[in-house]
Design a protein around this motif. Structure first.
Motif, PDB file in Angstrom:
ATOM      1  N   UNK A 189     -32.046  -1.591  -5.895  1.00  0.00           N
ATOM      2  CA  UNK A 189     -33.304  -0.607  -6.081  1.00  0.00           C
ATOM      3  C   UNK A 189     -34.220  -0.947  -4.958  1.00  0.00           C
ATOM      4  N   UNK A 190     -34.392  -2.047  -4.318  1.00  0.00           N
ATOM      5  CA  UNK A 190     -35.369  -2.220  -3.337  1.00  0.00           C
ATOM      6  C   UNK A 190     -34.847  -1.768  -1.874  1.00  0.00           C
ATOM      7  N   UNK A 191     -33.681  -1.355  -1.635  1.00  0.00           N
ATOM      8  CA  UNK A 191     -33.062  -0.882  -0.474  1.00  0.00           C
ATOM      9  C   UNK A 191     -33.051   0.933  -0.574  1.00  0.00           C
ATOM     10  N   UNK A 192     -33.578   1.250   0.736  1.00  0.00           N
ATOM     11  CA  UNK A 192     -33.930   2.495   0.787  1.00  0.00           C
ATOM     12  C   UNK A 192     -32.432   3.096   1.568  1.00  0.00           C
ATOM     13  N   UNK A 193     -31.953   2.591   2.595  1.00  0.00           N
ATOM     14  CA  UNK A 193     -30.928   3.050   3.389  1.00  0.00           C
ATOM     15  C   UNK A 193     -29.886   2.091   4.020  1.00  0.00           C
ATOM     16  N   UNK A 194     -28.878   2.170   4.172  1.00  0.00           N
ATOM     17  CA  UNK A 194     -27.819   1.189   4.605  1.00  0.00           C
ATOM     18  C   UNK A 194     -27.435   2.204   6.044  1.00  0.00           C
ATOM     19  N   UNK A 195     -27.344   1.379   7.053  1.00  0.00           N
ATOM     20  CA  UNK A 195     -26.788   1.816   8.256  1.00  0.00           C
ATOM     21  C   UNK A 195     -25.664   0.916   8.734  1.00  0.00           C
ATOM     22  N   UNK A 196     -24.640   1.798   8.837  1.00  0.00           N
ATOM     23  CA  UNK A 196     -23.338   1.074   9.183  1.00  0.00           C
ATOM     24  C   UNK A 196     -22.747   1.701  10.369  1.00  0.00           C
ATOM     25  N   UNK A 197     -21.425   1.106  10.839  1.00  0.00           N
ATOM     26  CA  UNK A 197     -20.722   1.729  11.859  1.00  0.00           C
ATOM     27  C   UNK A 197     -20.104   3.135  11.616  1.00  0.00           C
ATOM     28  N   UNK A 198     -20.145   3.713  10.266  1.00  0.00           N
ATOM     29  CA  UNK A 198     -19.942   4.684  10.143  1.00  0.00           C
ATOM     30  C   UNK A 198     -20.891   5.840   9.470  1.00  0.00           C
ATOM     31  N   UNK A 199     -21.995   5.313   9.763  1.00  0.00           N
ATOM     32  CA  UNK A 199     -23.221   6.260   9.412  1.00  0.00           C
ATOM     33  C   UNK A 199     -24.110   5.457   8.482  1.00  0.00           C
ATOM     34  N   UNK A 200     -25.189   6.510   8.043  1.00  0.00           N
ATOM     35  CA  UNK A 200     -26.046   5.855   7.309  1.00  0.00           C
ATOM     36  C   UNK A 200     -25.581   6.527   5.671  1.00  0.00           C
ATOM     37  N   UNK A 201     -25.977   5.523   4.792  1.00  0.00           N
ATOM     38  CA  UNK A 201     -25.577   5.632   3.467  1.00  0.00           C
ATOM     39  C   UNK A 201     -26.600   5.268   2.440  1.00  0.00           C
ATOM     40  N   UNK A 202     -26.605   5.830   1.110  1.00  0.00           N
ATOM     41  CA  UNK A 202     -27.650   5.219   0.028  1.00  0.00           C
ATOM     42  C   UNK A 202     -26.888   4.130  -0.541  1.00  0.00           C
ATOM     43  N   UNK A 203     -27.357   3.187  -1.101  1.00  0.00           N
ATOM     44  CA  UNK A 203     -27.049   2.209  -1.821  1.00  0.00           C
ATOM     45  C   UNK A 203     -25.732   2.545  -2.969  1.00  0.00           C
ATOM     46  N   UNK A 204     -26.096   3.791  -3.855  1.00  0.00           N
ATOM     47  CA  UNK A 204     -25.308   4.200  -4.593  1.00  0.00           C
ATOM     48  C   UNK A 204     -23.993   4.695  -4.008  1.00  0.00           C
ATOM     49  N   UNK A 205     -23.725   4.745  -2.815  1.00  0.00           N
ATOM     50  CA  UNK A 205     -22.674   5.472  -2.017  1.00  0.00           C
ATOM     51  C   UNK A 205     -21.641   4.165  -1.859  1.00  0.00           C
ATOM     52  N   UNK A 206     -21.900   2.875  -1.923  1.00  0.00           N
ATOM     53  CA  UNK A 206     -21.050   1.842  -1.551  1.00  0.00           C
ATOM     54  C   UNK A 206     -19.573   1.804  -2.301  1.00  0.00           C
ATOM     55  N   UNK A 207     -19.733   2.322  -3.363  1.00  0.00           N
ATOM     56  CA  UNK A 207     -18.450   2.317  -4.083  1.00  0.00           C
ATOM     57  C   UNK A 207     -17.544   3.281  -3.624  1.00  0.00           C
ATOM     58  N   UNK A 208     -18.139   4.278  -2.855  1.00  0.00           N
ATOM     59  CA  UNK A 208     -16.903   4.935  -2.384  1.00  0.00           C
ATOM     60  C   UNK A 208     -16.310   4.606  -1.141  1.00  0.00           C
ATOM     61  N   UNK A 209     -17.262   3.647  -0.430  1.00  0.00           N
ATOM     62  CA  UNK A 209     -16.836   2.978   0.860  1.00  0.00           C
ATOM     63  C   UNK A 209     -15.740   2.037   0.416  1.00  0.00           C
ATOM     64  N   UNK A 210     -16.041   1.484  -0.763  1.00  0.00           N
ATOM     65  CA  UNK A 210     -15.045   0.290  -1.102  1.00  0.00           C
ATOM     66  C   UNK A 210     -13.664   0.893  -1.533  1.00  0.00           C
ATOM     67  N   UNK A 211     -13.660   2.040  -2.127  1.00  0.00           N
ATOM     68  CA  UNK A 211     -12.263   2.949  -2.464  1.00  0.00           C
ATOM     69  C   UNK A 211     -11.772   3.239  -1.069  1.00  0.00           C
ATOM     70  N   UNK A 212     -12.220   3.399  -0.215  1.00  0.00           N
ATOM     71  CA  UNK A 212     -11.695   3.710   1.191  1.00  0.00           C
ATOM     72  C   UNK A 212     -11.188   2.458   1.729  1.00  0.00           C
ATOM     73  N   UNK A 213     -11.585   1.088   1.868  1.00  0.00           N
ATOM     74  CA  UNK A 213     -11.411   0.040   2.666  1.00  0.00           C
ATOM     75  C   UNK A 213     -10.485  -1.200   1.923  1.00  0.00           C
ATOM     76  N   UNK A 214     -10.337  -0.867   0.396  1.00  0.00           N
ATOM     77  CA  UNK A 214      -9.975  -1.958  -0.501  1.00  0.00           C
ATOM     78  C   UNK A 214      -9.258  -1.328  -1.774  1.00  0.00           C
TER      79      UNK A 214
END
Length: 416
Positions: free
Chosen positions: A377-402
């Protein structure tokens, strides 16, 4: 080529003695070790993927136990396990597709046979008479070698079929290993270039005359800020010193050497200075599945100050830092206590250690944690090598990589 056991033991010793610093370096070395293990692993003709998964699981469990705090090790082990599963599924799908094409070809052959000219009634009758006629001695003698030839041909065909099956299995085994190694090479390349891919996005987030606040010493943050400077962005950086290791001093020197306007502040001054800041940009030790961040100690305080003053809190992290586990999982060790000497020299507080109280314990205790946990809730944005993502999007990335089967690393028996 070095023995696999020697390579694994050497890497285990480095992890246990904390000789490898930085998540990026650790992730890259872990991927290179697992690549060597896969290339030297002998796998059976059946269930090749299961054998590889068991071998990687066994080694991965040892690596994670050697340094539980360095979550990048477990992340890479799980990524490699996911790669094995994906490549095995790809080969299985391709082989099923090949069988379907072969069946279609056989059907076409049957159609062709049906199109052949039909024998006349006279020919059929002649054949029937020949069949019903009692066999002569000459006919019997002529049929013996013909039957033997048929048997020999059938036996040869069976042997040839067995050899073909064995060759196909060996070929599939080699292809599986080759495909897995190629994909792991791509993973190693992605880890090596994650700084550059993240830095390319800097110009989209940093603008003229802004003030950026950061804490800790992160190579990703340095490249990100310098990339914006190279795009002619004129801005100032506030660097919290990051006591007690004072990594902010090292970061400030690096930024000044590369031409950025830099101001060093004490950690306790963050709340006083945050109102002048346009954006907080920090690195991360690990990003959890819920979007929470394990980061250098002191960053939770910075995140709270940013939220209080409505300042965006941006986290830079390569995909190799994305952990599929949650903070409450028993496998996750959120923190590590560093040496008390980083806070106080022994000579300064040795007089405070009083063993005359009767309890035999000192009156002074020194606690020196290495990390903070920043909730999503304190994080505004993640910037990764695949682009910018909201904290709530992390579970989608997990499904792609694990894969869900690999979240808990443990040895499993090979199922045939």
């Amino acid at each position: 080529m070095p023995d696999t056991h020697a390579l694994v033991n050497d890497f285990l010793n480095k992890l246990k003695k904390r000789k490898i610093e930085g998540s990026k370096t650790t992730a890259k070395m872990t991927a290179e070790l697992l690549r060597s293990v896969i290339s030297q692993q002998r796998i059976p003709n059946t269930n090749q993927a299961g054998a590889l998964i068991q071998a990687i699981n066994a080694i991965g469990e040892q690596l994670v136990s050697a340094n539980p705090v360095e979550l990048a090790v477990g992340n890479i082990v799980r990524r490699v396990l996911h790669i094995i599963r994906e490549e095995d599924l790809s080969l299985t799908t391709a082989s099923i597709g090949g069988l379907s094409l072969q069946a279609l070809s056989d059907d076409e052959d049957n159609v062709d046979r049906d199109d052949r000219p039909v024998l006349s009634a006279a020919a059929v009758a002649a054949a029937a008479r020949s069949t019903l006629r009692p066999p002569s001695l000459q006919t019997l003698l002529e049929d013996v070698p013909h039957s033997a030839a048929i048997h020999q041909s059938s036996s040869s065909a069976g042997d040839s079929e067995e050899k073909t099956k064995s060759t196909d299995k060996n070929s599939r085994s080699r292809k599986l290993k080759h495909n897995v190694i190629e994909t792991v090479n791509d993973l190693i390349q992605d880890i090596a270039t994650c700084h550059e891919l993240i830095a390319e996005q800097a110009v989209e987030h940093i603008h003229h005359n802004e003030v950026i606040l950061t804490l800790g010493s992160s190579g990703t943050v340095i490249e990100f800020l310098c990339a914006a400077k190279e795009k002619k962005r004129n801005f100032r950086v506030f660097v919290a010193e990051g006591a007690p290791r004072y990594q902010g001093h090292t970061l400030a020197k690096e930024l000044v050497a590369r031409g950025l306007q830099t101001t060093v502040i004490t950690d306790s001054a963050v709340f006083a200075m945050i109102s002048r800041v346009n954006m907080v940009i920090v690195g991360a030790h690990a990003v959890m599945a819920n979007g929470g961040v394990i980061a250098p100690v002191g960053l939770n305080m910075v995140a709270l100050a940013a939220q209080r003053h409505a300042v965006p809190f941006v986290v830079l992290a390569g995909i190799h830092k994305l952990c599929p586990l949650y903070p409450h999982n028993p496998e996750v060790l959120l923190n590590e206590l560093k040496s008390p000497s980083e806070l106080l020299d022994f000579g300064e507080f040795s007089d405070c250690i009083d063993y005359g109280t009767g309890t035999g314990s000192p009156l002074l205790h020194v606690v020196n944690p290495a990390f903070d946990y920043v909730p999503p809730k304190l994080v505004s944005l993640f910037i990764t090598d695949t682009g910018g993502h909201n904290p709530s999007y992390m579970y989608r990335l997990i499904a792609d990589y694990y894969s869900a089967d690999d979240l808990v690393l443990q040895q499993r028996p090979i199922s045939s």
